[in-house]
Design a protein around this motif. Structure first.
Motif, PDB file in Angstrom:
ATOM      1  N   LEU A   1      42.510  45.627  40.712  1.00  0.00           N
ATOM      2  CA  LEU A   1      42.016  45.432  41.726  1.00  0.00           C
ATOM      3  C   LEU A   1      43.122  44.965  43.493  1.00  0.00           C
ATOM      4  O   LEU A   1      42.411  45.687  44.001  1.00  0.00           O
ATOM      5  CB  LEU A   1      41.136  43.559  41.533  1.00  0.00           C
ATOM      6  CG  LEU A   1      40.234  44.345  40.347  1.00  0.00           C
ATOM      7  CD1 LEU A   1      39.601  42.873  40.104  1.00  0.00           C
ATOM      8  CD2 LEU A   1      38.881  44.826  40.799  1.00  0.00           C
TER       9      LEU A   1
ATOM     10  N   PHE B   1      43.396  44.008  34.732  1.00  0.00           N
ATOM     11  CA  PHE B   1      42.614  44.231  35.747  1.00  0.00           C
ATOM     12  C   PHE B   1      42.438  43.387  36.854  1.00  0.00           C
ATOM     13  O   PHE B   1      42.557  44.418  37.962  1.00  0.00           O
ATOM     14  CB  PHE B   1      41.375  43.490  34.671  1.00  0.00           C
ATOM     15  CG  PHE B   1      39.598  43.641  35.590  1.00  0.00           C
ATOM     16  CD1 PHE B   1      39.502  44.641  35.890  1.00  0.00           C
ATOM     17  CD2 PHE B   1      39.070  42.014  36.376  1.00  0.00           C
ATOM     18  CE1 PHE B   1      37.928  44.724  36.719  1.00  0.00           C
ATOM     19  CE2 PHE B   1      38.050  42.227  36.930  1.00  0.00           C
ATOM     20  CZ  PHE B   1      38.016  43.910  37.113  1.00  0.00           C
ATOM     21  N   GLY B   2      42.973  42.738  36.923  1.00  0.00           N
ATOM     22  CA  GLY B   2      43.745  41.894  38.403  1.00  0.00           C
ATOM     23  C   GLY B   2      44.488  42.419  39.260  1.00  0.00           C
ATOM     24  O   GLY B   2      44.198  42.390  40.128  1.00  0.00           O
TER      25      GLY B   2
ATOM     26  N   ALA C   1      40.388  36.178  37.145  1.00  0.00           N
ATOM     27  CA  ALA C   1      41.381  37.306  37.616  1.00  0.00           C
ATOM     28  C   ALA C   1      41.205  38.329  38.426  1.00  0.00           C
ATOM     29  O   ALA C   1      41.906  38.279  39.531  1.00  0.00           O
ATOM     30  CB  ALA C   1      41.580  38.397  36.113  1.00  0.00           C
ATOM     31  N   ALA C   2      40.030  38.441  38.329  1.00  0.00           N
ATOM     32  CA  ALA C   2      39.244  38.838  39.966  1.00  0.00           C
ATOM     33  C   ALA C   2      39.626  37.914  41.288  1.00  0.00           C
ATOM     34  O   ALA C   2      39.807  37.887  42.500  1.00  0.00           O
ATOM     35  CB  ALA C   2      37.926  39.126  39.854  1.00  0.00           C
ATOM     36  N   ILE C   3      39.043  36.683  40.708  1.00  0.00           N
ATOM     37  CA  ILE C   3      39.150  35.835  41.968  1.00  0.00           C
ATOM     38  C   ILE C   3      40.159  35.387  42.013  1.00  0.00           C
ATOM     39  O   ILE C   3      41.079  35.108  43.489  1.00  0.00           O
ATOM     40  CB  ILE C   3      38.398  34.142  41.468  1.00  0.00           C
ATOM     41  CG1 ILE C   3      37.502  34.465  41.267  1.00  0.00           C
ATOM     42  CG2 ILE C   3      38.928  33.121  42.171  1.00  0.00           C
ATOM     43  CD1 ILE C   3      36.327  32.491  40.313  1.00  0.00           C
TER      44      ILE C   3
ATOM     45  N   ALA D   1      42.521  37.422  41.686  1.00  0.00           N
ATOM     46  CA  ALA D   1      43.503  38.749  42.729  1.00  0.00           C
ATOM     47  C   ALA D   1      43.016  38.081  44.410  1.00  0.00           C
ATOM     48  O   ALA D   1      43.959  38.999  45.469  1.00  0.00           O
ATOM     49  CB  ALA D   1      43.064  40.120  42.360  1.00  0.00           C
ATOM     50  N   PHE D   2      41.717  38.211  44.346  1.00  0.00           N
ATOM     51  CA  PHE D   2      41.467  37.941  45.776  1.00  0.00           C
ATOM     52  C   PHE D   2      42.361  37.160  46.911  1.00  0.00           C
ATOM     53  O   PHE D   2      41.996  36.934  47.712  1.00  0.00           O
ATOM     54  CB  PHE D   2      39.494  37.727  45.778  1.00  0.00           C
ATOM     55  CG  PHE D   2      39.370  38.026  47.280  1.00  0.00           C
ATOM     56  CD1 PHE D   2      37.880  38.477  48.001  1.00  0.00           C
ATOM     57  CD2 PHE D   2      38.959  36.203  47.243  1.00  0.00           C
ATOM     58  CE1 PHE D   2      38.008  38.374  49.665  1.00  0.00           C
ATOM     59  CE2 PHE D   2      38.141  35.759  49.394  1.00  0.00           C
ATOM     60  CZ  PHE D   2      37.604  36.567  49.629  1.00  0.00           C
TER      61      PHE D   2
ATOM     62  N   PHE E   1      37.378  38.278  33.000  1.00  0.00           N
ATOM     63  CA  PHE E   1      37.310  39.065  34.323  1.00  0.00           C
ATOM     64  C   PHE E   1      37.001  38.232  35.524  1.00  0.00           C
ATOM     65  O   PHE E   1      38.087  38.695  36.343  1.00  0.00           O
ATOM     66  CB  PHE E   1      37.169  40.377  33.664  1.00  0.00           C
ATOM     67  CG  PHE E   1      37.551  41.423  32.613  1.00  0.00           C
ATOM     68  CD1 PHE E   1      38.441  40.745  32.273  1.00  0.00           C
ATOM     69  CD2 PHE E   1      36.790  42.729  33.283  1.00  0.00           C
ATOM     70  CE1 PHE E   1      38.766  41.966  30.698  1.00  0.00           C
ATOM     71  CE2 PHE E   1      37.722  44.057  32.474  1.00  0.00           C
ATOM     72  CZ  PHE E   1      38.554  43.192  31.053  1.00  0.00           C
ATOM     73  N   ILE E   2      36.206  37.658  35.453  1.00  0.00           N
ATOM     74  CA  ILE E   2      36.063  36.813  35.914  1.00  0.00           C
ATOM     75  C   ILE E   2      36.895  35.899  37.189  1.00  0.00           C
ATOM     76  O   ILE E   2      37.437  36.541  37.759  1.00  0.00           O
ATOM     77  CB  ILE E   2      34.452  36.103  36.491  1.00  0.00           C
ATOM     78  CG1 ILE E   2      34.050  36.803  36.110  1.00  0.00           C
ATOM     79  CG2 ILE E   2      34.837  35.213  37.666  1.00  0.00           C
ATOM     80  CD1 ILE E   2      32.539  35.795  35.914  1.00  0.00           C
TER      81      ILE E   2
ATOM     82  N   ALA F   1      42.963  41.461  31.161  1.00  0.00           N
ATOM     83  CA  ALA F   1      42.606  40.128  32.702  1.00  0.00           C
ATOM     84  C   ALA F   1      43.994  40.534  32.960  1.00  0.00           C
ATOM     85  O   ALA F   1      43.509  40.264  34.362  1.00  0.00           O
ATOM     86  CB  ALA F   1      42.344  39.016  32.109  1.00  0.00           C
TER      87      ALA F   1
END
Length: 281
Positions: free
Chosen positions: A112, A108-109, A255-257, A259-260, A252-253, A105
């Motif tokens: 991104l 992944f972040g 980590a994406a949040i 990063a954003f 994963f969700i 995770a």
């Protein structure tokens, strides 16, 4: 006039003191011919192996000691310290070699956010998952009877909680972790707070510790797909596999949040991109 000079001096100081590294290329074939790349992959494998070995042994030891004594063993607090402490130690040891991800995770972040290339991200995740499997395999080899009897350290949704709650706990927990990773390694923070000696692995380890305190009763705390996957592979029971998707989708969700939020909100990446577009126009 004096104000303009002051602003110019501040800008010159900032330019000397801090700059963002260029974004990593999406695909960088040159990495494949560099020993440092493979050294980093090996470091991620070994670090994840050690992480799972120590932490799963701690979980099993606690359950075996508390079987006949509710006050026996290290308790949830001790388990949280084991996870947080090992992350602190291993990130400290591997940060200069691989970046100290030890978690798909986190990788992944960072991917991104263009901190690592696609090739590096994929191979890191493979090394982490393989290391987790081997770490749990060592635990089972050394304590097979205890391993099977006390759940193998596998992450499962606790009784009384639905899958939505478990997914939410994993999303928020991973957000806390990955957000801490971005903040602790932010070159802008390091420049501005250079007078305060901040050891990056310390807040990352504490983030893992705090998240475990909050979510062990809900999901056993995944926030690391490799940790959940490795335990599920070696334990290999139906319940662990039924809930496995939670420990991949949630992190994963989250980590994406994270990063954003860090790159585009806190670091104003969206505004910078818009300003660049306007200036070009």
């Amino acid at each position: 006039m004096a104000k303009d000079v002051e602003v110019a001096e501040q800008g010159e100081y900032s330019a000397k003191d801090y700059h963002d590294p260029p974004p990593a290329p999406l695909i960088d074939p040159e990495e494949l011919i560099q020993w440092s790349f493979y050294r980093a992959i090996i470091a991620e494998f070994i670090a994840t192996l050690l992480f799972l070995y120590i932490t799963v042994l701690t979980v099993i030891g606690y359950k075996s000691q508390s079987e006949n004594d509710d006050c026996g063993g290290v308790g949830i607090l001790g388990i949280a310290w084991a996870f947080g402490g090992m992350i602190f130690v291993l990130v400290y040891c591997t940060a200069g070699i691989s970046g100290g991800h030890i978690n798909p995770a986190v990788t992944f972040g960072l991917f991104l956010a263009r901190k690592v290339s696609l090739i590096r991200a994929v191979l890191y995740m493979m090394a982490q998952c393989l290391g987790a499997i081997c770490g749990c395999g060592l635990v089972k080899a050394f304590q097979k009877s205890h391993y099977n009897r006390f759940g193998g350290g596998a992450n499962e949704l606790a009784l009384g909680y639905n899958k939505g709650v478990g997914l939410g706990a994993e999303i928020i927990g991973t957000f806390v972790l990955v957000y801490t990773v971005f903040s602790a390694t932010d070159p802008k923070r390091n420049a501005r707070d250079s007078h305060v000696p901040v050891l990056a692995p310390l807040p990352i380890g504490f983030a893992v510790f705090m998240v475990h305190l909050a979510t062990i009763p809900v999901t056993g705390t995944g926030i690391n797909p490799a940790r959940s996957f490795g335990a599920a592979v070696i334990y290999n029971k139906e319940k662990a596999w039924d809930d496995q998707w939670i420990f991949w989708v949630g992190p994963f969700i989250g980590a994406a949040i994270a990063a954003f939020y860090h790159q585009f909100i806190l670091r104003a990446g969206a505004i910078k991109a818009l300003g660049s577009f306007r200036s070009n126009a």
